[in-house]
Design a protein around this motif. Sequence first.
Motif, PDB file in Angstrom:
ATOM      1  N   GLN A 180     -16.910   2.034  -9.921  1.00 46.83           N
ATOM      2  CA  GLN A 180     -16.115   3.190 -10.303  1.00 46.83           C
ATOM      3  C   GLN A 180     -16.579   4.461  -9.583  1.00 46.83           C
ATOM      4  OE1 GLN A 180     -16.302   4.523 -14.411  1.00 46.83           O
ATOM      5  NE2 GLN A 180     -14.099   4.891 -14.392  1.00 46.83           N
ATOM      6  N   SER A 181     -17.794   4.455  -9.080  1.00 45.55           N
ATOM      7  CA  SER A 181     -18.336   5.669  -8.460  1.00 45.55           C
ATOM      8  C   SER A 181     -17.487   6.179  -7.299  1.00 45.55           C
ATOM      9  CB  SER A 181     -19.787   5.448  -8.007  1.00 45.55           C
ATOM     10  OG  SER A 181     -19.844   4.499  -6.961  1.00 45.55           O
ATOM     11  N   GLY A 182     -16.746   5.297  -6.650  1.00 43.87           N
ATOM     12  CA  GLY A 182     -15.926   5.710  -5.515  1.00 43.87           C
ATOM     13  C   GLY A 182     -14.545   6.191  -5.882  1.00 43.87           C
ATOM     14  N   LEU A 199     -23.574   6.350  -1.950  1.00 47.82           N
ATOM     15  CA  LEU A 199     -24.169   7.658  -1.663  1.00 47.82           C
ATOM     16  C   LEU A 199     -23.106   8.659  -1.224  1.00 47.82           C
ATOM     17  CD1 LEU A 199     -27.589   7.066   0.141  1.00 47.82           C
ATOM     18  CD2 LEU A 199     -27.150   7.843  -2.186  1.00 47.82           C
ATOM     19  N   GLY A 200     -22.146   8.184  -0.442  1.00 47.21           N
ATOM     20  CA  GLY A 200     -21.052   9.060  -0.036  1.00 47.21           C
ATOM     21  C   GLY A 200     -20.260   9.547  -1.235  1.00 47.21           C
ATOM     22  N   ALA A 201     -20.056   8.663  -2.212  1.00 42.66           N
ATOM     23  CA  ALA A 201     -19.328   9.038  -3.431  1.00 42.66           C
ATOM     24  C   ALA A 201     -20.128  10.041  -4.258  1.00 42.66           C
ATOM     25  CB  ALA A 201     -19.008   7.795  -4.267  1.00 42.66           C
ATOM     26  N   VAL A 202     -21.447   9.868  -4.300  1.00 43.39           N
ATOM     27  CA  VAL A 202     -22.298  10.798  -5.044  1.00 43.39           C
ATOM     28  C   VAL A 202     -22.237  12.191  -4.398  1.00 43.39           C
ATOM     29  CG1 VAL A 202     -24.725  11.350  -5.569  1.00 43.39           C
ATOM     30  CG2 VAL A 202     -23.849   9.050  -6.001  1.00 43.39           C
ATOM     31  N   ALA A 203     -22.211  12.216  -3.068  1.00 43.68           N
ATOM     32  CA  ALA A 203     -22.206  13.489  -2.343  1.00 43.68           C
ATOM     33  C   ALA A 203     -20.829  14.152  -2.307  1.00 43.68           C
ATOM     34  CB  ALA A 203     -22.707  13.266  -0.915  1.00 43.68           C
ATOM     35  N   ASN A 204     -19.779  13.405  -2.594  1.00 44.22           N
ATOM     36  CA  ASN A 204     -18.414  13.923  -2.493  1.00 44.22           C
ATOM     37  C   ASN A 204     -17.927  14.399  -3.861  1.00 44.22           C
ATOM     38  OD1 ASN A 204     -15.629  14.309  -2.214  1.00 44.22           O
ATOM     39  ND2 ASN A 204     -15.370  12.517  -0.895  1.00 44.22           N
ATOM     40  N   LEU A 223     -25.514  11.381  -9.473  1.00 46.94           N
ATOM     41  CA  LEU A 223     -26.889  10.917  -9.674  1.00 46.94           C
ATOM     42  C   LEU A 223     -27.111  10.502 -11.120  1.00 46.94           C
ATOM     43  CD1 LEU A 223     -28.913  13.446  -7.479  1.00 46.94           C
ATOM     44  CD2 LEU A 223     -28.326  11.065  -6.976  1.00 46.94           C
ATOM     45  N   GLY A 224     -26.457  11.180 -12.052  1.00 43.54           N
ATOM     46  CA  GLY A 224     -26.557  10.797 -13.464  1.00 43.54           C
ATOM     47  C   GLY A 224     -26.027   9.395 -13.704  1.00 43.54           C
ATOM     48  N   GLN A 225     -24.916   9.078 -13.056  1.00 45.87           N
ATOM     49  CA  GLN A 225     -24.337   7.738 -13.181  1.00 45.87           C
ATOM     50  C   GLN A 225     -25.303   6.695 -12.628  1.00 45.87           C
ATOM     51  OE1 GLN A 225     -21.013   6.954 -10.588  1.00 45.87           O
ATOM     52  NE2 GLN A 225     -20.215   5.340 -11.913  1.00 45.87           N
ATOM     53  N   LEU A 226     -25.854   6.952 -11.436  1.00 50.16           N
ATOM     54  CA  LEU A 226     -26.820   6.008 -10.864  1.00 50.16           C
ATOM     55  C   LEU A 226     -28.034   5.861 -11.775  1.00 50.16           C
ATOM     56  CD1 LEU A 226     -26.871   6.881  -7.048  1.00 50.16           C
ATOM     57  CD2 LEU A 226     -25.764   4.952  -8.185  1.00 50.16           C
TER      58      LEU A 226
END
Length: 174
Positions: free
Chosen positions: A131-133, A8-13, A20-23
Amino acid sequence: MGLFDQILGAVANPNQQGSLGQLGSIISTVDQLSNSTGADASTIQSLLSVVGGQVRSALQEKQATEGNEAVQSVVNEFAGTSPNSAAVNSIFSPALQQQVAEFAAQRTGLDAGMIQQLLPQIVPVVLNFLQSGANTQGSQAGGNSVLSSFLDSDNDGDVDISDAIQMASRYMGR
């Protein structure tokens, strides 16, 4: 901080690759796996958890022998939602692939042969989560908080891909 909190931190950063598209695409892929195998979503999530644990062990070994950059390189190269047998081969030897499938079959009740056929779909999804981070400026700029959390070797029980997928589904209202 738990793995899902890191995601979630990665999505917000905006400096990290998570979105959100990746999730959403990861969750859709998990749903497709459930539909194509006839297994319920909780069984597929259990399968992801078991395989994710095996990916974690393999990446920890790679990290110990080749360093963080080698692990990030594998994640960058093979993360996705499309089947990719090269992703599986980069992490597990053929003999280890069979062992992972048999271990997962014992844990989930699914057929080991079917699991082995699903590995090219599952491994890229696990890597996609990781990879999201990664930093949007390149893998070396600031590290990858999600991957670091995933590889946390203190065995605190905080690392579980299945839990992260369930939380992402709830977070996105699916």
